[in-house]
Design a protein around this motif. Structure first.
Motif, short mmCIF file in Angstrom:
data_model
loop_
_atom_site.label_atom_id
_atom_site.label_comp_id
_atom_site.label_asym_id
_atom_site.label_seq_id
_atom_site.Cartn_x
_atom_site.Cartn_y
_atom_site.Cartn_z
N UNK B 171 0.90 -1.30 -0.12
CA UNK B 171 -0.10 -0.01 -0.15
C UNK B 171 0.88 1.19 -0.04
N UNK B 173 2.22 4.59 -0.91
CA UNK B 173 1.65 5.71 -1.63
C UNK B 173 0.20 6.01 -1.81
N UNK B 174 -0.47 4.86 -0.77
CA UNK B 174 -1.99 4.90 -1.05
C UNK B 174 -2.59 5.98 -0.14
N UNK B 175 -3.80 6.26 -0.64
CA UNK B 175 -4.62 7.36 0.29
C UNK B 175 -5.44 6.61 0.92
N UNK B 199 2.20 7.38 2.90
CA UNK B 199 1.10 7.11 2.55
C UNK B 199 0.30 8.43 2.70
#
Lengths: 409, 378, 397
Positions: B171, B173-175, B199
């Motif tokens: 995950x 770099x995920x929002x 993140x």
């Protein structure tokens, strides 16, 4: 009178056709100069396009099942269904006031009463709640709603009778109905109690706003007088109170009312969270009302008070009979504005976990799969409900303002 | 000039007076009731003596039980079609009301946001917090007493299947959407920090808005307790298009809390939770209560108050509190099935999970059983 | 003995000074007693229920993320610094909101009085719709609308491979690489501000002397801006610092734009909501102010040969300003306070961060701190407003 030796002007020509009628109006108001013409040409199609898009969304893809299937929850929240007759009775009582106002003041009041009657009939007759499985609107609820027409007529009768049609009767009746309404909702001793925590929906917004302004007004007057007083202690206290309540966001105050106030009161002090929220809202708007009234007092010519004192009136009578009435008259629009703001602010009570019309709708959207995509419809509906009330209030305010001739002396 | 002097003198005097009063008050609060004794004495007496103003008495006088709870998680606490608060947690509140007041409907639900739980518990205004609340040591220390774990959970991540993500470690770099004021928020921060993963957190006050953001794709990931994720997933239009990643990043024992400062009340709630659990273990349910009360299973009869006692009187409860609770609410298994079972569409499977009874194991000491276990009733 | 003589005739309890003193002392004692009562209750309640109250947490690591910050922030920063970061976020929203809401409000207010029927009606509808609906509802509405933007996964909206718009990262656009601005540059800016002020005064005098419109404020702002840019360029050339534009580009597994500058949709929704809501009120204030200037003023100015814009700028608006400023200030206060609704739509403002903090630190302390910060903002706005108000009022009357 006309004799041969008096000069008679030739009868003036009618204005050219391009200056009168709709052509003339359009020339003056739409194409006054090249800039205005350009603006008209550009904006009109844009507006038509936007309106068409909105209307086609509202009657097309928008799904209003959410609103149509839960009328009760939007109106009274989680108030127990078996006691739904209580708010409905309260509603009947309020209709009397609308009828009375219509008969006594005519004009705007009559138009509002008319609109009110039409909405009532629509609410009573429209087939919402029938199309959707599992939700049935009992016949007696419809009967109650339509009964408002009767009480409206009753109020109109009272308002037409010179014996009862006095402003004092109206105000006293209003206060009486307000108290009675709260008693019915909570439950007069002997009836099952329904705690304020269960109140909700639009009813809660209205009750909080009316109670807020009802109590905020006298407190505001006292604070305003205190702030202008030449007693330093009183003045400092009032200034501190006003500035603190005006300087902090309402949601912070509401949160404090749930966190700090219970600690500040003795254990088992019988004030529940709803009442505390109502008190905070009242104090918040009292601070604003105080500033409005202070503005009105400052706008008065000092000669008024001097003249009254010269006539030998004692200090409190100068304030109560000479200064305050004039000051209040001057700030009626500002106070109505404050009331509107207060009504809108009641949507913040979700902070203390109360289900007002907005939060009620959000709970329904969240808890039910079939409505998961209807948040947009919900917000538009809630916005429309608020708008109807606030716009009506500002309409009344403008009429009253004109009636009293504020700013026209 | 003289006028101004007088004004200054007046202000100075008033301030001095105020200071003296404040000082007096401060002394009064620090050095035990000495000055204010006369006024405060009566109150302190009534508050201090536990026998007089215990929470049990307060609840019985009031005639209803005040529970703080939630309205935004299907299965655990939400508003149903007829406008009632329902769910697993609400049922726990109703069970306590049934046990203490004999009426499961004598409840008042205070709906609060997750971030308000601590302050509301500290204010002492509610009798019980049933809000899928994770038992942590710092909450136990500052919010109130955790009674009993009624649901074992752990935090997970939900993502749309189309992203092709199969592990939480992908995950980067995920929002991530999360509800503020929850352990989920803190655990999420720990997880990403621990694994040095960038993140973009999006925190919301209410789960409704957070989930709206997830549905629109504004965040790729929604994080919460796995049970809540399962429940929310079931509320999506196409549940199959979303998966819950296999990693469980935290331990989340969920259960009710009572305010600090009343041990009797703490024990009462603990006992009623025990009744729910043991009723299931002994095979007592809402339909066979009377039968078993008249039967010959000693343990079951003790639970139902028809033989011996498990401390009902010391706690200030009815002898037949077990019968009342089970008759109205059913046992733990019934409450679970009613709110989270297969027919609800949420279907949090219980078989083989931690939320099975300890006795579901093939043998008494097998480690394979669930973890739902309580202090024996005797 | 002389004292008793002065009171002869009036009983002591009816003397106005005695009465006012009694009133003050009684009210003072009542309030102080009430406050003392509440404080003692709070103290004992905190004691008996183990409610923490201390200030030591301020030096502890906050270790919770804040999603969007103006100041650089790391999770290892302290609570005190996190407060500063959150307060700056609120201040930024407030300042940007005030500037844009004022601009929009003045435009809408002036348009309401325009001779063109269509757009004056549009302006009226704008005002009546947006000031009559609760801000919270409007914020939710804008936020839901913005959530309707395509996500990165759906392709987003990309312009020239440099500007990205999607509902994950919001709007990302190129921005100069974030080097530390040197003190020299700040000094140059300060100098150009001074020069700008001088320029304003000079232009103002020229305008008074020649009657030619010289736009003193525009000139002053131009000077400051030009000074800042020139100083920056000179610094790049002389200091050999490479001029780098950071261009956003998709990065990582999820393709969120990295680099450049990003404005999230939460912040956008908050700003749009606040600006539109407040500008509706400001428009009404401006309209009222302009209407309060008597017609004769503008007629006289027209007959002196001034154009429409000149009349507005030199005659009507300066006079209207006296009526406009006081209510305008209270709108600025409202905007600042209303920005606390950010927590409903997920922007990390002061209130929102404070609420998260209550999980790991004493709630009572935290709320005292944020109340203090909001009061500080309010008082600052009031102070500036009152000073300006005094400046523009009639003098010598």
């Amino acid at each position: 009178m006309a004799t041969a030796d008096t000069w008679q002007p030739a009868p003036s020509m009618p204005p050219p056709r391009t200056e009168t009628g709709w052509i003339g109006w359009a020339r003056a108001n739409l194409f006054g100069n090249w800039l205005s013409g350009l603006v008209t040409v550009v904006t009109v199609p844009l507006i038509l396009w936007a309106v068409w898009r909105m209307v086609s969304w509202v009657i097309g893809p928008a799904d209003w099942t959410l609103i149509a299937s839960r009328p009760q929850q939007f109106l009274i929240g989680l108030y127990p269904t078996e006691y739904a007759w209580r708010p409905l009775t309260g509603w009947l009582l309020v209709s009397i006031l609308f009828g009375m106002a219509a008969a006594m003041w005519g004009g705007a009041a009559r138009r509002i009463a008319l609109g009110y009657g039409i909405i009532t009939v629509l609410l009573g007759v429209l087939p919402y709640g029938l199309f959707h499985e599992g939700v049935v609107m009992p016949w007696w609820v419809r009967a109650f709603i339509l009964g408002n027409l009767l009480t409206l007529a009753l109020g109109y009768g009272l308002g037409s009778n010179p014996k009862t049609a006095k402003p004092r009767t109206f105000v006293l009746g209003g206060v009486g109905i307000y108290v009675l309404l709260l008693l019915i909702l909570i439950g007069i001793p002997g009836m099952e109690e329904v705690a304020p925590r269960k109140w909700g929906g639009l009813m809660l917004n209205l009750i909080l706003a009316v109670s807020g302004i009802f109590f905020a007004f006298p407190i505001g007057v006292l604070l305003a007088l205190g702030r202008r007083s030449n007693l330093p202690v009183v003045k400092v206290l009032c200034v501190v109170f006003i500035e603190v309540f005006r300087g902090v966001p309402l949601i912070t105050l509401l949160f404090m009312s749930q966190v700090l106030v219970p600690l500040a009161l003795p254990a088992n002090f019988p004030v529940d969270s709803v009442t505390r929220a109502a008190i905070v809202i009242t104090l918040f708007s009292a601070a604003y009302t105080a500033e409005n009234i202070r503005g009105g007092l400052q706008g008065l010519h000092p000669g008024q008070a001097e003249a009254a004192r010269a006539l030998g009136l004692p200090g409190w009578q100068v304030t109560m009979l000479i200064q305050l009435p004039q000051a209040i008259r001057n700030v009626i629009p500002a106070i109505v504005g404050q009331f509107i703001a207060l009504f809108k602010d009641t949507s913040l009570v979700y902070i203390v976990g109360m289900l007002d019309i907005l939060e009620m709708g959000r709970s329904i959207v969240q808890g039910n799969v079939q409505f998961a995509d209807n948040a947009r419809e919900l917000f538009i509906f809630v916005a429309a409900v608020f708008w109807v009330f606030t716009y009506t209030m500002s309409f009344v305010s403008r009429r009253v303002e004109r009636h009293l001739g504020v700013g026209q002396r | 000039m003289r006028g101004r002097e007088r004004l200054i003198r007046d202000i100075a005097t008033a301030l001095a007076l105020g200071l003296i009063m404040l000082l007096a008050a401060a002394c009064a609060t620090t050095a035990e009731p000495a000055v204010e004794e006369s006024t405060a004495k009566m109150e302190t007496e009534t508050v201090a003596a536990p026998a007089v103003s215990s929470r049990l008495e307060a609840v019985r006088d009031r005639g209803r039980l005040i529970c703080a709870s939630l309205n935004d998680t299907p299965g655990f606490g939400y508003v149903d079609e007829s406008g009632n608060s329902v769910g697993f947690d609400i049922d726990l509140c109703r069970a306590v009301a049934a046990g203490v007041l004999g009426d499961p409907d004598a409840i008042e639900i205070r709906l609060i946001t997750a971030a308000e739980r601590g302050p509301v518990m500290q204010s002492g205004e509610v009798d019980l917090l049933v809000y899928v609340t994770t038992w942590t040591t710092s909450r136990d220390a500052s919010w109130g007493n955790f009674v009993q774990t009624m649901f074992y959970d752990g935090q997970g991540f939900m993502v749309p299947k189309s992203l092709g993500v199969t592990s939480a470690y992908e995950l980067v770099g995920a929002a991530v959407c999360v509800n503020t004021g929850t352990t989920s928020e803190l655990n999420m921060a720990d997880f990403f920090r621990q694994n040095n993963m960038e993140y973009d957190p999006k925190t919301f006050e209410e789960a409704q808005v957070a989930f709206e953001a997830y549905k629109s794709g504004a965040c790729e990931v929604f994080t919460s307790d796995r049970s809540a994720l399962t429940a929310l997933r079931s509320s999506l239009e196409n549940p199959d298009e979303h998966i819950i990643l296999p990693e469980t990043i935290s331990e989340e024992p969920l259960g009710p809390l009572v305010p600090h400062g009343d041990e009797q009340w703490f024990d009462i709630v603990k006992t009623i939770m025990g009744i729910l659990i043991y009723a299931e273990a002994y095979g007592i349910n809402s339909s066979n209560v009377d039968e078993i009360a008249a039967g010959d299973n000693v343990k079951a009869k003790r639970l139902l108050g028809t033989e011996g006692s498990f401390g009902q009187e010391e706690l200030g409860l009815d002898l037949i509190v077990g019968q009342t609770v089970i008759k109205f609410m059913g046992n733990y298994g019934e409450i679970y099935a009613r709110n989270l079972g297969p027919e609800t569409g949420i279907d949090l499977s219980r078989e083989g999970s931690r939320n099975a009874l300890w006795s579901n194991a093939p043998c008494t000491d097998c480690p394979k059983g669930g973890q739902i276990y309580a202090a024996p009733l005797r | 003995m002389r004292l008793s003589l002065t009171y002869q005739g009036i009983p002591i309890w009816r003397h106005s000074r005695v009465l006012s003193w009694t009133a003050q002392i009684v009210s003072g004692i009542l309030v102080v007693a009430a406050v003392a009562f509440f404080i003692s209750n709070i103290a004992s309640a905190m004691d008996s229920r183990d409610i923490p109250f201390n200030w030591t947490f301020l030096n502890r690591e906050y270790s919770t993320p804040i999603s969007e910050t103006l100041l650089p922030y790391e999770e290892s920063d302290t609570f005190a610094y996190a407060f500063l970061v959150a307060a700056t976020n609120t201040l930024m929203v407030s300042v940007v909101g005030v500037i844009l809401a004022t601009t929009l409000g003045i435009i809408v207010g002036a348009v309401q009085l325009s001779g063109n029927w269509v757009i004056s009606k549009v302006a009226t509808v704008f005002v009546e719709v947006f000031r009559n609906v609760p801000l919270l509802v409007q914020l939710f509405f804008w936020y839901i609308l913005l959530l309707g933007l395509p996500s990165v996964q759906q392709g987003g909206i990309v312009l020239f491979d440099a500007v990205y718009l999607n509902n994950n990262a919001g709007l990302s656009f190129p921005w100069p690489e974030g080097q530390q601005l040197p003190g020299v540059w700040l000094l140059c800016v300060a100098a150009s501000i001074a020069v700008g002020l001088v320029a304003r005064v000079l232009l103002d005098r020229r305008e008074t002397r020649t009657g030619q419109p010289s736009y003193p404020w525009l000139g002053a702002i131009g000077v400051v801006f030009a000074g800042a840019v020139v100083a920056w360029i000179v610094w790049i050339v002389i200091g050999n610092a490479p001029f780098v534009m950071s261009v956003p580009h998709p990065e990582g597994r999820f393709g969120h734009p990295e680099g450049g500058y990003s404005i999230s949709i939460e912040l956008t929704a908050l700003l749009v909501g606040l600006i539109i809501y407040t500008s509706a009120f400001i428009a009404e204030i401006v309209r009222g102010g302009l209407q309060s200037v008597s017609r004769g003023q503008s007629e006289a100015s027209r007959s002196l040969g001034l154009g429409t814009m000149q009349t507005l700028r030199f005659v009507t608006f300066p006079q209207a300003l006296r009526v406009i400023v006081p209510p305008l200030i209270s709108q600025y206060l409202n905007l600042t306070k209303n920005s606390s609704l950010a927590l409903a739509i997920g922007y990390a403002d002061l209130t929102s961060v404070a609420k998260t903090m209550t999980q790991t630190a004493p709630a009572v302390t935290i709320f005292l701190i944020i109340m203090g910060i909001y009061l500080l903002y309010s008082l600052t706005y009031s102070l500036i407003g009152n000073l300006y108000n005094r400046h523009i009022q009639f003098t010598g009357g």
